[in-house]
Motif scaffolding. Structure first.
Motif, mmCIF file in Angstrom:
data_model
loop_
_atom_site.group_PDB
_atom_site.id
_atom_site.type_symbol
_atom_site.label_atom_id
_atom_site.label_comp_id
_atom_site.label_asym_id
_atom_site.label_seq_id
_atom_site.Cartn_x
_atom_site.Cartn_y
_atom_site.Cartn_z
ATOM 1 N N VAL A 164 0.859 -1.175 -0.051
ATOM 2 C CA VAL A 164 -0.095 -0.157 0.000
ATOM 3 C C VAL A 164 0.878 1.203 0.023
ATOM 4 O O VAL A 164 1.668 1.433 0.839
ATOM 5 N N THR A 165 0.754 2.089 -0.752
ATOM 6 C CA THR A 165 1.434 3.387 -0.967
ATOM 7 C C THR A 165 0.531 4.551 -0.816
ATOM 8 O O THR A 165 -0.682 4.527 -0.951
ATOM 9 N N MET A 166 1.190 5.802 -0.560
ATOM 10 C CA MET A 166 0.441 6.946 -0.384
ATOM 11 C C MET A 166 -0.707 6.957 0.518
ATOM 12 O O MET A 166 -1.696 7.675 0.384
ATOM 13 N N PHE A 167 -0.426 6.146 1.664
ATOM 14 C CA PHE A 167 -1.353 5.969 2.746
ATOM 15 C C PHE A 167 -1.375 7.321 3.869
ATOM 16 O O PHE A 167 -0.283 7.628 4.357
ATOM 17 N N ASP A 168 -2.637 7.654 4.071
ATOM 18 C CA ASP A 168 -2.961 8.507 5.135
ATOM 19 C C ASP A 168 -3.868 8.024 6.097
ATOM 20 O O ASP A 168 -4.921 7.904 5.902
ATOM 21 N N GLY A 169 -3.388 7.557 7.223
ATOM 22 C CA GLY A 169 -4.090 6.822 8.320
ATOM 23 C C GLY A 169 -5.040 7.792 8.885
ATOM 24 O O GLY A 169 -6.180 7.292 9.630
ATOM 25 N N ARG A 170 -4.937 9.015 8.467
ATOM 26 C CA ARG A 170 -6.173 9.988 8.938
ATOM 27 C C ARG A 170 -7.609 9.996 8.181
ATOM 28 O O ARG A 170 -8.636 10.317 8.611
ATOM 29 N N THR A 171 -7.365 9.366 7.059
ATOM 30 C CA THR A 171 -8.538 9.097 5.933
ATOM 31 C C THR A 171 -9.197 8.004 6.344
ATOM 32 O O THR A 171 -8.363 6.907 5.946
ATOM 33 N N LYS A 172 -10.426 7.928 6.468
ATOM 34 C CA LYS A 172 -11.337 6.755 6.533
ATOM 35 C C LYS A 172 -11.145 5.950 5.272
ATOM 36 O O LYS A 172 -11.268 4.818 5.446
ATOM 37 N N VAL A 173 -11.136 6.485 4.168
ATOM 38 C CA VAL A 173 -11.495 5.879 3.084
ATOM 39 C C VAL A 173 -10.054 4.881 2.970
ATOM 40 O O VAL A 173 -10.349 3.689 2.564
ATOM 41 N N HIS A 174 -8.964 5.630 3.210
ATOM 42 C CA HIS A 174 -7.734 4.666 3.156
ATOM 43 C C HIS A 174 -7.776 3.600 4.110
ATOM 44 O O HIS A 174 -7.471 2.514 3.652
ATOM 45 N N ASN A 175 -7.971 3.707 5.228
ATOM 46 C CA ASN A 175 -8.250 2.781 6.280
ATOM 47 C C ASN A 175 -9.148 1.386 5.601
ATOM 48 O O ASN A 175 -8.972 0.501 5.754
ATOM 49 N N GLN A 176 -10.353 1.959 5.059
ATOM 50 C CA GLN A 176 -11.460 1.022 4.629
ATOM 51 C C GLN A 176 -10.908 0.173 3.445
ATOM 52 O O GLN A 176 -11.090 -0.989 3.329
ATOM 53 N N VAL A 177 -10.057 0.870 2.563
ATOM 54 C CA VAL A 177 -9.628 0.099 1.440
ATOM 55 C C VAL A 177 -8.494 -0.751 1.738
ATOM 56 O O VAL A 177 -8.386 -1.975 1.500
ATOM 57 N N VAL A 178 -7.626 -0.448 2.904
ATOM 58 C CA VAL A 178 -6.514 -1.172 3.266
ATOM 59 C C VAL A 178 -7.062 -2.595 3.914
ATOM 60 O O VAL A 178 -6.721 -3.645 3.648
ATOM 61 N N ALA A 179 -8.231 -2.301 4.958
ATOM 62 C CA ALA A 179 -8.758 -3.274 5.337
ATOM 63 C C ALA A 179 -9.608 -4.370 4.312
ATOM 64 O O ALA A 179 -9.392 -5.653 4.565
ATOM 65 N N GLN A 180 -10.051 -3.745 3.231
ATOM 66 C CA GLN A 180 -10.580 -4.503 2.228
ATOM 67 C C GLN A 180 -9.661 -5.155 1.601
ATOM 68 O O GLN A 180 -9.755 -6.735 1.171
ATOM 69 N N LEU A 181 -8.597 -4.764 0.998
ATOM 70 C CA LEU A 181 -7.336 -5.370 0.542
ATOM 71 C C LEU A 181 -6.674 -6.464 1.296
ATOM 72 O O LEU A 181 -6.717 -7.556 0.737
ATOM 73 N N ARG A 182 -6.720 -6.180 2.562
ATOM 74 C CA ARG A 182 -6.213 -7.407 3.661
ATOM 75 C C ARG A 182 -7.102 -8.545 3.784
ATOM 76 O O ARG A 182 -6.670 -9.762 3.803
ATOM 77 N N ASP A 183 -8.431 -8.085 3.742
ATOM 78 C CA ASP A 183 -9.577 -9.048 3.876
ATOM 79 C C ASP A 183 -9.546 -10.123 2.529
ATOM 80 O O ASP A 183 -9.681 -11.330 2.607
ATOM 81 N N HIS A 184 -9.124 -9.322 1.309
ATOM 82 C CA HIS A 184 -9.349 -10.165 0.082
ATOM 83 C C HIS A 184 -8.082 -11.090 -0.059
ATOM 84 O O HIS A 184 -8.022 -12.161 -0.665
ATOM 85 N N PHE A 185 -6.830 -10.152 -0.034
ATOM 86 C CA PHE A 185 -5.567 -10.891 -0.431
ATOM 87 C C PHE A 185 -4.744 -11.283 0.888
ATOM 88 O O PHE A 185 -3.827 -11.926 0.780
#
Length: 236
Positions: A164-185
């Motif tokens: 995961v690149t260009m990650f901003d932990g303050r952004t809800k969307v970023h955290n949600q997408v990372v969670a989806q990515l980890r759930d999927h892969f």
């Protein structure tokens, strides 16, 4: 025995060049001998390591591709003792046309370390992913390409992992997408995430990896951690 890791994603602007430069530099700092090969006609990796492709004296990946030069004759020493590079050039755009009538053209660069379709020569592929909602949709096409390569010219190709690149932990969307990515892969996603950083974006314009541009920046620690993860994964 070395390992060839391609860094790929068909989507632009996801941090492929940044990851290539900084992962290579971090591995070199960790005392690993690294060769970075710029297979992009835009030559951003080449300029990002402080080398002008226009002053290459015709020692680039293009000349290797068309058989005018050996890979060893195109090597460039970077600022880091353990890191060498084979630069790119805009001429690479025409290489595929020139190779149309060459037998076994998909493997020409494999014989010289890499191929225009780097997946042909690679042992594995690392996939940078920007944490946005359409990221998973874009990955489907890339994974399809990887499967085609695996089913054809390079059955040994594996996926090194998703970073995961260009990650901003303050952004809800970023955290949600990372969670989806980890759930999927699942464990195919590296634990290390590359945080968004202005200094990380600036570094290539000065021809330096982040570790030489700003050693205290989060980008330095992020890429060093990623390098350690890669080494740990490949030591098992």
């Amino acid at each position: 025995m070395g390992k060839i890791i391609a860094i790929a994603n068909q989507k632009g602007g996801v941090g492929k060049t940044t990851t290539a430069i900084n992962l290579a530099a971090s591995l070199a700092v960790l005392e690993k001998r690294v060769l970075i090969i710029d297979a992009d006609p835009q030559a951003n990796t080449t300029s990002g390591l402080n080398f002008d492709p226009e002053n290459s004296d015709h020692r680039t990946l293009y000349e290797i591709l068309i058989g005018k030069l050996s890979a060893s004759d195109a090597l460039i020493q970077t600022e880091l003792p353990k890191l060498h590079m084979i630069p790119s050039h805009i001429n690479l755009v025409g290489a595929e046309i020139e190779l149309l009538n060459v037998p076994d053209r998909e493997s020409v660069l494999k014989k010289g370390l890499i191929t225009v379709n780097c997946l042909t020569a690679a042992d594995s592929v690392m996939i940078p992913v920007q944490p946005e909602f359409f990221a998973l949709e874009g990955l489907a096409k890339l994974i399809q390409t990887i499967r085609l390569v695996q089913n054809g010219i390079n059955p040994a190709l594996t996926i090194e992992g998703f970073v995961v690149t260009m990650f901003d932990g303050r952004t809800k969307v970023h955290n949600q997408v990372v969670a989806q990515l980890r759930d999927h892969f699942q464990d195919m996603v590296f634990n290390t995430v590359i945080q968004r950083s202005i200094r990380l974006s600036e570094a290539p314009s000065y021809g330096k990896p982040i570790i030489l541009y700003d050693v205290m920046n989060n980008g330095t620690s992020n890429y060093m951690n990623l390098a350690k993860e890669v080494l740990d994964k490949n030591s098992k």
